[in-house]
Design an enzyme around this catalytic site. Structure first.
Site, short mmCIF file in Angstrom:
data_model
loop_
_atom_site.label_atom_id
_atom_site.label_comp_id
_atom_site.label_asym_id
_atom_site.label_seq_id
_atom_site.Cartn_x
_atom_site.Cartn_y
_atom_site.Cartn_z
N GLN A 199 34.51 -14.07 -13.82
CA GLN A 199 35.43 -15.03 -14.42
C GLN A 199 34.94 -15.61 -15.74
O GLN A 199 35.75 -16.06 -16.56
CB GLN A 199 35.71 -16.17 -13.43
CG GLN A 199 34.60 -17.22 -13.28
CD GLN A 199 33.43 -16.76 -12.44
OE1 GLN A 199 33.49 -15.70 -11.81
NE2 GLN A 199 32.36 -17.55 -12.40
N THR A 227 32.14 -22.63 -21.53
CA THR A 227 31.92 -21.37 -20.82
C THR A 227 32.56 -20.19 -21.52
O THR A 227 31.91 -19.16 -21.74
CB THR A 227 32.47 -21.48 -19.38
OG1 THR A 227 31.76 -22.51 -18.69
CG2 THR A 227 32.29 -20.17 -18.63
N CYS A 284 41.36 -14.96 -16.16
CA CYS A 284 40.44 -13.92 -15.67
C CYS A 284 41.08 -13.06 -14.59
O CYS A 284 41.04 -11.83 -14.65
CB CYS A 284 39.15 -14.55 -15.17
SG CYS A 284 39.38 -15.98 -14.09
#
Length: 335
Positions: free
Chosen positions: A300, A13, A141
């Site tokens: 995020q 990610t 984040c």
């Protein structure tokens, strides 16, 4: 110009976003990315032209899947000037001896402890402190989003205390293993949450307490922020300070939810519908005496990406001025 050679250990990610952001810069380049399994992300990395590296023990699985490898993860690390470790939280610590043996600089993500690197980074708050460092941790984040609003307010008005409630997304959109699906979970139940101490790893003098809960959504986090400052101020003053920050975006024109923010990112043509900025609703900024409140949303999956590029630039001493690095990063990625 000789470009800094950057490896991304963990093309997931965060890793895939960091790789693309680094590749967009003119003073650094990706020399390799790593995956442990030959999944769709590995296939896409190869299709995008990244040299792909994997554990030697898994090379057969990649060959069987028809995904060519450029070598082992150890070989990738040896080729790099700096490795961005984007492996899952807790795994990065086990990789530290490999980086030290190879004599390369390393960046870890916020899932690791501050003590692993000894320096926690936020571009606006402490860029100069990362200049020439070998080991750096880019904060999470949520911590990134809070540092971005606390630092400029503290610089102009002086922060007396901060209280934050974080409604955290349960997991990322591609994660089918986590939840909750139909619950709101105090996380942790015992207060305060870890976010306050994490802020202090960047801004140690800030008086901050946080509480967090997980909610059944995957899109973004939402913060309810309360700050008390040392100077009289108005909502217009807060608006002006936030407006001066390039990584803060005001939400308007009928955007009243995180779903609409993500749709905005899609309509803007952002890669992977990324919203790198803090998203603040200006109408929510409410001042009472020397206290003020506001809502902000945090994407995020992407907010730490420009911060990571700036951390690379500081550690490699490609730019000594934090503001100039932020501007350079923003321009290259389209922020």
């Amino acid at each position: 110009m000789v470009k800094a050679k950057i490896a991304v250990n963990g093309y997931g990610t965060i890793g895939k976003r960091v790789a693309d952001a680094v590749q967009a810069q003119d003073d650094m380049e990706i020399i390799g990315v790593s995956k442990t399994k030959p999944n769709y992300e590995a296939a896409v990395a190869h299709q995008k032209g990244y040299d792909l590296f994997a554990p030697a023990s898994n090379s057969g699985a990649f060959e069987k899947a028809g995904i060519p490898l450029a070598g082992t993860i150890e070989e990738m690390v040896e080729k790099a000037d700096l490795v961005v470790d984007c492996t899952p939280g807790g795994i990065g610590e086990a990789n530290k001896p490999m980086y030290e043996k190879a004599g390369v600089k390393a960046i870890w993500q916020g899932g690791e402890d501050h003590e692993l690197a000894g320096f926690s980074f936020n571009a606006a708050s402490n860029y100069e402190g990362a200049l020439g460092r070998d080991l750096v941790r880019v904060v999470s984040c949520n911590t990134t989003g809070l540092c971005r609003v606390i630092y400029p307010i503290d610089r102009e008005l002086g922060v007396k205390k901060v209280r934050v409630t974080l409604a955290r997304r349960a997991t990322d959109p591609n994660d089918i293993k986590k939840g909750p699906i139909n619950a709101i979970v105090p996380d942790p139940i015992k207060l305060p949450s870890h976010h306050g101490p994490d802020i202090k790893s960047v801004l140690p003098h800030i008086n901050i307490t946080t509480a967090a809960l997980k909610i059944p959504t995957t899109l973004m986090h939402l913060h309810t922020v309360n700050m008390e400052v040392n100077t009289d101020c108005t909502a217009e003053d807060i608006n002006r300070i936030f407006s001066s920050q390039s990584r803060i975006r005001f939400m308007s024109q009928g955007i009243n939810s995180t779903a609409e923010i993500i749709e905005l990112a899609r309509d803007m043509g952002r890669p992977r519908n990324d919203m790198w900025e803090n998203c603040i609703w200006p109408e929510s900024i409410t001042v009472h005496e020397r206290e003020f409140y506001f809502f902000q949303a945090i994407h995020q999956e992407s907010i730490v990406v420009p911060e990571t590029v700036d951390a690379i630039r500081a550690m490699m001493e490609l730019e000594s001025d934090g503001a100039k690095s932020i501007q350079k990063t923003n321009k290259a990625i389209g922020l």
